[in-house]
Each structure stands twice: as structure tokens, then as C-alpha cells.
Design a protein around this motif. Structure first.
Motif, PDB file in Angstrom:
ATOM      1  N   ALA A 134       0.835  -1.206   0.000  1.00  0.00           N
ATOM      2  CA  ALA A 134       0.000   0.000   0.000  1.00  0.00           C
ATOM      3  C   ALA A 134       0.867   1.252   0.000  1.00  0.00           C
ATOM      4  N   SER A 135       1.744   1.352  -0.970  1.00  0.00           N
ATOM      5  CA  SER A 135       2.630   2.505  -1.109  1.00  0.00           C
ATOM      6  C   SER A 135       1.867   3.685  -1.698  1.00  0.00           C
ATOM      7  N   GLN A 136       2.502   4.838  -1.704  1.00  0.00           N
ATOM      8  CA  GLN A 136       1.860   5.999  -2.313  1.00  0.00           C
ATOM      9  C   GLN A 136       1.637   5.769  -3.798  1.00  0.00           C
ATOM     10  N   ALA A 137       2.589   5.090  -4.446  1.00  0.00           N
ATOM     11  CA  ALA A 137       2.423   4.809  -5.879  1.00  0.00           C
ATOM     12  C   ALA A 137       1.185   3.952  -6.124  1.00  0.00           C
ATOM     13  N   LEU A 138       0.984   2.925  -5.296  1.00  0.00           N
ATOM     14  CA  LEU A 138      -0.179   2.058  -5.443  1.00  0.00           C
ATOM     15  C   LEU A 138      -1.458   2.850  -5.187  1.00  0.00           C
ATOM     16  N   LYS A 139      -1.443   3.700  -4.194  1.00  0.00           N
ATOM     17  CA  LYS A 139      -2.623   4.518  -3.910  1.00  0.00           C
ATOM     18  C   LYS A 139      -2.908   5.498  -5.054  1.00  0.00           C
TER      19      LYS A 139
END
Length: 459
Positions: free
Chosen positions: A243-248
């Protein structure tokens, strides 16, 4: 390890023996040597073109070339025409048993799994320095070499590949006041175009695959290119993306498309939703569609396509997939893509490893690669061949020239398909109204359960 690599009764049906003869692979004059090739292809059946090319072109040409060098070399083709997982299991059993063909076809996504199991080794370890000095490497873009690379080492030679782009209907974009050619430089420009198309009355401004009904198309056509555009990969540095910022950011883009009425969420929930999206694009109802070059050459192909468009060449445009913003993509790229494809590897148990390398590299020469096309316009891993054969098809040349140098590949690991499903579930959740944070957290928990805990996931 996936069950596919376990010993099964099916895998016991056929066992190939590694090439026999001199152990040094020299094939000296007067000394007969036999090499074997295997692939999941069979004349008159599955992947028949590959089987026929191997039997009718590769083998006689290579044997003749060896005879000219004073070597008595015989090449035997071991065909197969089974389900991919069945073929995979058979090859794995062969290699585990220190048997099998000298040259083996593998799906690129199996490379890491076979390498981790010790079934295959880097080409240079098997064949020696000749593998690293092969002339063909300079003809294969570094990104495309990634198809046969695992943890920085080359395990296989890439065969044909493909690339993802944004297809668009020029007439619909003109109706919305958008330029032709159209090349968005950020995600926001895609969303802005979608909003303009919606105001112009276009039924479905943007179609980007989501959900589990779309299967791997969701991951390859949508989620992974977007993730690359946010500067991340699904697996990197020995850890899986959670749940990284990239995934979000990826999930947030999906939410903007579907909660904003720019896409049709119903397509994502139907078993034949992807096929319907093909038909709707061909009918002029979808304006922008994220797809691979397969869509161009096999779906909307004017005469024999699944959803033929007679006016394809004049109506359909194509653009690179932009990073979230300029320079934000993986490797600092402005544009990104994803590709798939197969490789050929050497059996590390071959009794004639250097001669087996000669056969493998011969099969990937410019002449052999061109002959395998049999006159068709398809993208190969070699730029010199693509330059020669794709001139009549500007879209495929666009993929070869512009997309392949910046593409990326799925991680070739056994657990990847399960992680992919988790990613598909996350996109389905946000399309259905779940918040980005909730969907990302659920995805993180699922991935942790799949890959051995939080230590193996970068959140």
C-alpha cells in the motif's frame, strides 16, 4: 513453489534426453553429436507455425552450417501441444531430473521461478563468455532483454514481444476539440481529455480494464502500466509493492475515471466485458482504450479482426502511456509500457553446452528471426528485423521504435499470478466505491499473506 513445478503423472509421459556426444560441445570432425529442441508447439496443432519453422527451417539450416564446419551434428525437435501449465510441469520435471532438451522454450514469466528452483542457470554460466559477447545483444533494447533477465543476470534470449499503448478514436477526439495526433503527457491530461469527451456526448470516454472478470488484462493493460507511471514496479529489490503511495495513486486514478463517469463500471464486472469493450471501440462508442498491439493487429484488423474496423488506419490513433507527470515514471521516464513474451533457455545439464549455445543463438539470428515471421508483420525482439519488416505497418513500427525501449515486464516469480489477482481485486474495489485507502490496505494484507509477511512487502 507453485504446484506446476511438482512431479505429476502427466509430466512422466515424455522425458527428453540431453544431447549426447562429446562433453566439451566441440563436435569435432567425425564425432556425431545430437542436440534437442523443445517447445509447446506441434505441427497441425498448438503453435503450429513455431513447430513447422523449427523442423523445416532451423534444423536443416543449422545442420548444414555445422557440416560446413566439419561437424557431424544432428538436431531433434521434441514437439508438445498441451496446456501451458502441463508443458511447464513437464519441463520442470525434466530439468529437475537433469534431463530434458538442450534448448527449451519458456514463457518469460517462468524464468525467475525456474532460476530460483535451480533448474536453469545464466547463459554465460552454461555456455561461457560467448553468451555475453553475442552480436544480437546490441540489437535487443535493454528493456526487452529484461524478458529473459532475473536478478540482473541473463537466463534466456527473448523471442517476440509486444507493448501497451493508448488507442483513441480520432473522430471522437475531434468532436471533443482534442488534437490529432493526441499525446497526453500526464494522467491529468488523460482525465481532462475524458472530461471533454464526456461533455461532447461520447458514451464511454475512457476504458481501462479493472476487476477480476478482466483477469490478467486488468493487470497488464491497466494497473502495471499505471504503477510504472507512478515510478514503481510490482516487485523490486526483493520486495513486493504494498500500500505505497504509488499504489494509492494508481487506485486513485481508477477512482477518478469511474466515479467521475468517464468509464463504464459495468464492463468491469462482466465475464465478457473485455470483448464488449473491443466491440464498443470498433462501433465508435469508446474513445480511449488502453490495450496492447494485439488489439491493432488481431482485434480491429480491417479484414480478419475479432471486431474489424474497415477504416482502422484512418480513424484509430495511438499514443504512449504517460507517466503520472513528466519524469515520474520508472527509470525517470516520461512514458511507460508493459510487455510480455517468451524466451529460449539453455539446459544447464546439456552435454554439449557450447554447441547448444550455437544452436540457440542461431535461432535468434536476424535471418532466423525473419524466417520465423513467414512474411507476417509482427514485433520481434530484434530492432534490425523490426526495421526491415514493420515499415508497412506504422503502428507496429511505433511500438518497436518508441515503446519497446521504455517497456517493463512482470516479475517472473511463482507467486506473481496470485499477487496479480490481489491487484485486480483492489481495482474492482475502488471502481465499486471503496475508498482508495481501504482498498490499498486490503491489498497490502493480501499480499503479505501471499509472500511470507510484512518483511517482504514495501508499504
Amino acid at each position: 513453489m507453485r504446484p506446476a513445478l511438482a512431479v505429476t503423472a502427466v509430466a512422466l509421459l515424455t522425458l527428453g534426453a540431453c544431447g549426447t556426444g562429446s562433453g566439451d560441445g566441440g563436435g569435432s570432425a567425425g564425432e556425431g553429436v545430437t542436440l534437442t529442441i523443445t517447445s509447446n508447439s506441434i505441427s497441425g496443432g498448438k503453435n503450429a507455425e513455431t513447430a513447422d519453422w523449427t523442423a523445416d527451417w532451423v534444423i536443416p539450416r543449422f545442420e548444414a552450417a555445422q557440416k560446413a564446419k566439419g561437424r557431424d551434428v544432428r538436431v531433434v525437435f521434441q514437439p508438445s501441444g498441451v496446456d501451458d501449465e502441463q508443458y511447464k510441469t513437464k519441463v520442470a520435471l525434466d530439468l529437475k531430473s537433469r534431463a530434458g532438451a538442450d534448448v527449451i522454450d519458456l514463457d518469460g514469466i517462468w524464468v525467475g521461478e525456474f532460476a530460483q528452483a535451480g533448474y536453469i542457470k545464466p547463459l554465460a554460466e552454461v555456455a561461457g563468455p560467448e553468451a555475453d559477447s553475442w552480436e544480437g545483444w546490441s540489437r535487443i533494447p535493454q528493456a526487452v532483454q529484461g524478458l529473459g533477465t532475473f536478478e540482473g543476470k541473463r537466463y534466456g534470449l527473448p523471442q517476440g514481444t509486444d507493448g501497451r499503448v493508448l488507442f483513441y478514436n480520432k473522430a471522437l477526439l475531434r468532436k471533443a476539440g482534442l488534437p490529432d495526433p493526441w499525446q497526453p503527457r500526464s494522467w491529468q491530461e488523460i482525465l481532462d481529455a475524458g472530461a471533454a469527451l464526456k461533455r461532447a456526448g461520447v458514451p464511454v470516454p475512457i476504458q481501462i480494464d479493472a476487476g477480476t472478470a478482466m483477469g490478467e488484462a486488468t493487470t497488464m493493460q491497466g494497473a502495471l502500466p499505471l504503477l510504472a507511471g507512478a515510478g514503481a514496479e510490482i516487485y523490486a529489490g526483493g520486495r513486493w509493492t504494498g500500500a505505497s503511495q504509488a499504489l494509492k495513486d494508481v487506485l486513485g486514478f481508477y477512482r477518478q475515471v469511474y466515479s467521475g463517469g468517464l468509464g463504464d463500471p459495468r464492463l468491469q464486472q462482466e465475464a465478457r466485458g473485455r470483448d464488449k469493450s473491443f466491440a464498443q471501440f470498433a462501433e465508435g462508442k469508446i474513445a480511449i482504450l488502453a490495450e496492447g498491439d494485439y488489439f491493432w493487429r488481431s482485434v480491429i484488423e480491417p479484414t480478419a479482426g475479432v471486431a474489424p474496423m474497415k477504416d482502422r488506419d484512418s480513424v484509430v490513433g495511438y499514443a504512449l502511456i504517460p507517466a503520472q507527470r513528466p519524469g515520474a515514471g520508472i527509470r525517470g521516464q516520461d512514458f511507460v509500457s508493459m510487455s510480455g513474451g517468451a524466451v529460449r533457455v539453455l539446459n544447464p545439464n546439456s552435454k554439449n553446452p557450447k554447441l547448444a549455445w550455437e544452436l540457440l543463438s542461431f535461432m535468434h539470428s536476424a535471418e532466423a528471426t525473419t524466417s520465423q515471421l513467414a512474411g507476417a508483420a509482427r514485433i520481434t525482439s530484434r530492432t534490425d528485423v523490426n526495421d526491415a519488416v514493420l515499415g508497412a505497418d506504422p503502428m507496429l513500427k511505433f511500438v518497436s521504435d518508441e515503446v519497446l525501449p521504455l517497456t517493463a515486464y512482470r516479475p517472473p516469480l511463482a507467486v506473481y499470478p496470485q499477487v496479480s489477482v490481489a491487484l485486480q481485486e483492489a481495482t474492482a474495489a475502488v471502481v465499486s466505491g471503496t475508498s482508495v485507502d481501504e482498498a490499498a490496505a486490503a491489498y497490502q494484507r493480501k499480499v503479505e499473506s501471499l509472500v511470507g509477511g510484512p518483511a517482504n512487502v514495501a508499504g
